[in-house]
Design a protein around this motif. Structure first.
Motif, short mmCIF file in Angstrom:
data_model
loop_
_atom_site.label_atom_id
_atom_site.label_comp_id
_atom_site.label_asym_id
_atom_site.label_seq_id
_atom_site.Cartn_x
_atom_site.Cartn_y
_atom_site.Cartn_z
N MET A 1 14.73 -6.44 8.85
CA MET A 1 13.41 -5.85 9.54
C MET A 1 12.83 -4.59 8.59
O MET A 1 11.51 -4.74 8.57
CB MET A 1 14.24 -5.20 10.58
CG MET A 1 13.31 -3.92 11.58
SD MET A 1 13.88 -4.38 13.02
CE MET A 1 12.08 -3.80 13.92
N VAL A 2 13.53 -4.13 7.84
CA VAL A 2 13.06 -2.95 6.78
C VAL A 2 12.10 -3.72 5.93
O VAL A 2 10.99 -3.07 5.30
CB VAL A 2 13.94 -2.07 6.10
CG1 VAL A 2 13.28 -1.21 5.13
CG2 VAL A 2 14.66 -1.57 7.30
N GLU A 3 12.49 -4.88 5.35
CA GLU A 3 11.65 -5.64 4.23
C GLU A 3 10.38 -5.95 4.85
O GLU A 3 9.41 -6.12 3.95
CB GLU A 3 12.56 -6.84 4.01
CG GLU A 3 13.92 -6.69 3.19
CD GLU A 3 14.90 -6.47 4.32
OE1 GLU A 3 14.74 -6.80 5.44
OE2 GLU A 3 16.22 -5.79 3.87
N ALA A 4 10.00 -6.18 5.97
CA ALA A 4 8.87 -6.67 6.62
C ALA A 4 8.09 -5.16 6.68
O ALA A 4 6.55 -5.59 7.01
CB ALA A 4 9.01 -7.20 7.91
N LEU A 5 8.38 -4.26 6.57
CA LEU A 5 7.78 -2.78 6.73
C LEU A 5 6.97 -2.71 5.38
O LEU A 5 7.23 -2.83 4.28
CB LEU A 5 8.71 -1.89 6.73
CG LEU A 5 7.91 -0.46 7.12
CD1 LEU A 5 7.08 -0.36 8.35
CD2 LEU A 5 8.93 0.65 7.17
N GLN A 6 5.54 -2.63 5.51
CA GLN A 6 4.51 -2.35 4.55
C GLN A 6 4.02 -0.90 4.31
O GLN A 6 3.62 -0.58 5.49
CB GLN A 6 3.35 -3.39 4.57
CG GLN A 6 3.85 -4.92 4.19
CD GLN A 6 2.68 -5.78 4.31
OE1 GLN A 6 1.57 -5.25 4.27
NE2 GLN A 6 2.93 -7.06 3.90
N ILE A 7 4.03 -0.43 3.36
CA ILE A 7 3.57 1.00 3.33
C ILE A 7 2.68 0.97 2.13
O ILE A 7 2.93 0.80 1.08
CB ILE A 7 4.90 1.95 2.76
CG1 ILE A 7 6.01 1.83 3.91
CG2 ILE A 7 4.36 3.38 2.67
CD1 ILE A 7 7.25 2.49 3.57
N PRO A 8 1.35 1.35 2.59
CA PRO A 8 0.32 1.34 1.69
C PRO A 8 0.68 2.79 0.85
O PRO A 8 0.84 3.87 1.08
CB PRO A 8 -0.94 1.45 2.30
CG PRO A 8 -0.27 2.25 3.86
CD PRO A 8 1.11 1.72 3.95
N LEU A 9 0.21 2.31 -0.61
CA LEU A 9 0.49 3.57 -1.51
C LEU A 9 -0.82 4.03 -2.22
O LEU A 9 -1.65 2.63 -2.44
CB LEU A 9 1.33 3.17 -2.62
CG LEU A 9 2.71 3.03 -2.27
CD1 LEU A 9 3.75 2.30 -3.40
CD2 LEU A 9 3.40 4.00 -1.75
N PRO A 10 -1.28 5.08 -2.55
CA PRO A 10 -2.50 5.30 -3.18
C PRO A 10 -2.52 4.70 -4.57
O PRO A 10 -1.41 4.45 -5.21
CB PRO A 10 -2.57 6.87 -3.26
CG PRO A 10 -1.16 7.41 -2.88
CD PRO A 10 -0.37 6.23 -2.25
N SER A 11 -3.55 4.60 -5.09
CA SER A 11 -3.67 3.84 -6.58
C SER A 11 -3.11 4.91 -7.46
O SER A 11 -2.95 6.04 -7.17
CB SER A 11 -5.12 3.77 -6.83
OG SER A 11 -5.84 4.75 -6.94
N ILE A 12 -2.71 4.55 -8.61
CA ILE A 12 -2.27 5.31 -9.69
C ILE A 12 -3.13 6.39 -9.95
O ILE A 12 -2.65 7.40 -10.20
CB ILE A 12 -1.92 4.39 -11.06
CG1 ILE A 12 -0.94 3.46 -10.73
CG2 ILE A 12 -1.73 5.22 -12.11
CD1 ILE A 12 0.59 3.97 -10.27
N ARG A 16 -2.28 10.30 -9.81
CA ARG A 16 -2.60 11.27 -10.82
C ARG A 16 -3.28 12.40 -10.42
O ARG A 16 -2.91 13.48 -10.77
CB ARG A 16 -3.29 10.42 -12.16
CG ARG A 16 -2.38 9.61 -12.86
CD ARG A 16 -2.92 9.19 -14.24
NE ARG A 16 -1.97 8.39 -14.68
CZ ARG A 16 -2.07 6.97 -15.09
NH1 ARG A 16 -3.45 6.46 -14.93
NH2 ARG A 16 -1.30 6.06 -15.82
N LYS A 17 -4.46 12.29 -9.75
CA LYS A 17 -5.51 13.22 -9.12
C LYS A 17 -4.47 14.27 -8.33
O LYS A 17 -4.57 15.75 -8.44
CB LYS A 17 -6.55 12.89 -8.44
CG LYS A 17 -7.47 12.35 -9.40
CD LYS A 17 -8.70 11.62 -8.68
CE LYS A 17 -9.82 11.10 -9.61
NZ LYS A 17 -10.86 10.45 -8.92
N ALA A 18 -3.69 13.61 -7.49
CA ALA A 18 -2.89 14.51 -6.41
C ALA A 18 -1.80 15.34 -7.29
O ALA A 18 -1.74 16.72 -7.02
CB ALA A 18 -2.14 13.38 -5.40
#
Length: 60
Positions: A1-12, A16-18
């Motif tokens: 179930m957790v494997e199906a969870l997609q979490i969007p990540l900001p670009s590198i 870096r800006k953050a």
């Protein structure tokens, strides 16, 4: 179930800006804490001088 969870990540680049923004804020906080420490030390010196009679308060 957790494997199906997609979490969007900001670009590198966004990451870096953050990190840079947080580092700048940390530096400003450190600088402000240093100023506050100096002001508190000065305040303590003035109060100690006034209480010990070493300096005279100006008449109002």
């Amino acid at each position: 179930m957790v494997e199906a969870l997609q979490i969007p990540l900001p670009s590198i680049e966004e990451q870096r800006k953050a990190v840079e923004a947080v580092a700048l804020l940390d530096a400003r906080i450190a600088a402000q804490r240093a100023v506050v420490a100096k002001l508190r030390a000065a305040q303590s010196g003035v109060v100690e001088g006034l209480l010990s009679g070493g300096a005279h308060a100006m008449a109002a």
